[in-house]
Design a protein around this motif. Structure first.
Motif, mmCIF file in Angstrom:
data_model
loop_
_atom_site.group_PDB
_atom_site.id
_atom_site.type_symbol
_atom_site.label_atom_id
_atom_site.label_comp_id
_atom_site.label_asym_id
_atom_site.label_seq_id
_atom_site.Cartn_x
_atom_site.Cartn_y
_atom_site.Cartn_z
ATOM 1 N N THR A 1 1.513 10.231 31.573
ATOM 2 C CA THR A 1 2.566 11.217 31.772
ATOM 3 C C THR A 1 3.573 10.553 32.700
ATOM 4 O O THR A 1 3.239 10.169 33.821
ATOM 5 N N ILE A 2 4.783 10.389 32.188
ATOM 6 C CA ILE A 2 5.831 9.672 32.910
ATOM 7 C C ILE A 2 7.017 10.612 33.080
ATOM 8 O O ILE A 2 7.479 11.213 32.109
ATOM 9 N N THR A 3 7.498 10.756 34.303
ATOM 10 C CA THR A 3 8.740 11.495 34.504
ATOM 11 C C THR A 3 9.833 10.480 34.796
ATOM 12 O O THR A 3 9.674 9.570 35.607
ATOM 13 N N VAL A 4 10.943 10.646 34.071
ATOM 14 C CA VAL A 4 12.046 9.687 34.108
ATOM 15 C C VAL A 4 13.349 10.444 34.359
ATOM 16 O O VAL A 4 13.696 11.327 33.575
ATOM 17 N N PRO A 5 14.055 10.099 35.424
ATOM 18 C CA PRO A 5 15.377 10.710 35.617
ATOM 19 C C PRO A 5 16.412 9.998 34.758
ATOM 20 O O PRO A 5 16.308 8.797 34.518
ATOM 21 N N GLY A 6 17.400 10.751 34.281
ATOM 22 C CA GLY A 6 18.478 10.120 33.514
ATOM 23 C C GLY A 6 19.076 11.068 32.507
ATOM 24 O O GLY A 6 18.586 12.171 32.291
ATOM 25 N N ASP A 7 20.108 10.595 31.852
ATOM 26 C CA ASP A 7 20.777 11.403 30.836
ATOM 27 C C ASP A 7 20.084 11.218 29.484
ATOM 28 O O ASP A 7 19.058 10.536 29.380
ATOM 29 N N GLU A 8 20.660 11.800 28.443
ATOM 30 C CA GLU A 8 20.065 11.721 27.108
ATOM 31 C C GLU A 8 20.015 10.291 26.577
ATOM 32 O O GLU A 8 19.111 9.926 25.847
ATOM 33 N N HIS A 9 20.997 9.475 26.962
ATOM 34 C CA HIS A 9 21.006 8.075 26.528
ATOM 35 C C HIS A 9 19.793 7.335 27.099
ATOM 36 O O HIS A 9 19.136 6.569 26.383
ATOM 37 N N VAL A 10 19.507 7.547 28.371
ATOM 38 C CA VAL A 10 18.333 6.919 28.995
ATOM 39 C C VAL A 10 17.076 7.360 28.264
ATOM 40 O O VAL A 10 16.229 6.529 27.909
ATOM 41 N N LEU A 11 16.941 8.664 28.018
ATOM 42 C CA LEU A 11 15.770 9.183 27.321
ATOM 43 C C LEU A 11 15.634 8.531 25.947
ATOM 44 O O LEU A 11 14.550 8.065 25.572
ATOM 45 N N GLU A 12 16.720 8.479 25.193
ATOM 46 C CA GLU A 12 16.686 7.891 23.853
ATOM 47 C C GLU A 12 16.225 6.434 23.901
ATOM 48 O O GLU A 12 15.383 6.014 23.105
ATOM 49 N N GLN A 13 16.752 5.664 24.837
ATOM 50 C CA GLN A 13 16.384 4.252 24.961
ATOM 51 C C GLN A 13 14.916 4.088 25.365
ATOM 52 O O GLN A 13 14.207 3.242 24.817
ATOM 53 N N VAL A 14 14.464 4.905 26.314
ATOM 54 C CA VAL A 14 13.066 4.835 26.756
ATOM 55 C C VAL A 14 12.134 5.143 25.589
ATOM 56 O O VAL A 14 11.160 4.420 25.357
ATOM 57 N N LEU A 15 12.420 6.190 24.843
ATOM 58 C CA LEU A 15 11.567 6.559 23.705
ATOM 59 C C LEU A 15 11.548 5.446 22.661
ATOM 60 O O LEU A 15 10.484 5.089 22.136
ATOM 61 N N LYS A 16 12.715 4.876 22.343
ATOM 62 C CA LYS A 16 12.781 3.785 21.366
ATOM 63 C C LYS A 16 11.966 2.585 21.823
ATOM 64 O O LYS A 16 11.208 1.999 21.049
ATOM 65 N N GLN A 17 12.137 2.194 23.079
ATOM 66 C CA GLN A 17 11.442 1.020 23.598
ATOM 67 C C GLN A 17 9.935 1.242 23.675
ATOM 68 O O GLN A 17 9.149 0.348 23.350
ATOM 69 N N LEU A 18 9.511 2.433 24.095
ATOM 70 C CA LEU A 18 8.075 2.730 24.140
ATOM 71 C C LEU A 18 7.463 2.659 22.748
ATOM 72 O O LEU A 18 6.373 2.115 22.569
ATOM 73 N N ASN A 19 8.162 3.204 21.765
ATOM 74 C CA ASN A 19 7.644 3.205 20.393
ATOM 75 C C ASN A 19 7.534 1.809 19.794
ATOM 76 O O ASN A 19 6.805 1.604 18.833
ATOM 77 N N LYS A 20 8.251 0.836 20.354
ATOM 78 C CA LYS A 20 8.178 -0.545 19.857
ATOM 79 C C LYS A 20 6.934 -1.280 20.354
ATOM 80 O O LYS A 20 6.546 -2.287 19.766
ATOM 81 N N LEU A 21 6.332 -0.812 21.437
ATOM 82 C CA LEU A 21 5.172 -1.506 21.999
ATOM 83 C C LEU A 21 3.940 -1.312 21.123
ATOM 84 O O LEU A 21 3.630 -0.195 20.706
#
Length: 160
Positions: free
Chosen positions: A49-69
């Motif tokens: 469970t990760i809490t990440v501050p940021g806007d929607e762009h940050v969220l989108e990038q984090v989700l994309k990068q996590l899904n690549k691992l």
């Protein structure tokens, strides 16, 4: 506008998975506000469970990068979903004899558990939503917080 996003990632329970995920965040300059990792019902997997501050762009990038691992099995953004979240806090508070009833009253109001008592301090355990933990600690600050440990957020999707 920045907000806090709550992400659950199911990952393979293997060495260095946590390191790779943290590296992904730091390598792109994203902050991790809180991070909790523990085994799932199936011991081959862990839930982060990760809490990440940021806007929607940050969220989108984090989700994309996590899904690549490769070690990441599933990623869910819980922020807008119905979910249950809790945090654990252990707090040792200055509570000399004359102030102890006041401290114990705060514990009682919040249904906190007394887990340790010394001559001049009381240690309490409280589990609640992040805002409840914040309120609990705010009321204890005048009594001098001697020691404090917060677990960070745990969250799961709410069942139907």
């Amino acid at each position: 506008m920045d907000q806090r996003h709550i992400i659950n990632a199911t990952v393979e329970n293997q060495p260095a998975v946590l390191s790779r995920i943290v590296g992904l965040f730091s390598g792109r300059g994203y902050n991790i506000e809180t991070l909790n990792v523990g085994p799932c019902a199936d011991p081959r997997f862990s839930r982060m469970t990760i809490t990440v501050p940021g806007d929607e762009h940050v969220l989108e990038q984090v989700l994309k990068q996590l899904n690549k691992l490769v070690d990441v099995v599933k990623v869910v953004d819980l922020t807008a979903e119905k979910h249950i979240e809790r945090e654990l806090v252990l707090v040792e508070v200055g509570a000399p004899k004359q102030k102890r009833p006041e401290v114990l009253e705060i514990a009682d109001v919040f249904h906190a558990e007394i887990v340790g008592v010394r001559e001049t301090t009381v240690t309490m355990q409280f589990v609640g939503r992040e805002d409840e933990v914040d309120d609990f600690l705010r009321l204890l600050r005048p009594y001098t917080i001697v020691n404090l440990a917060r677990s960070g957020l745990l969250a799961v999707l709410k069942g139907e």
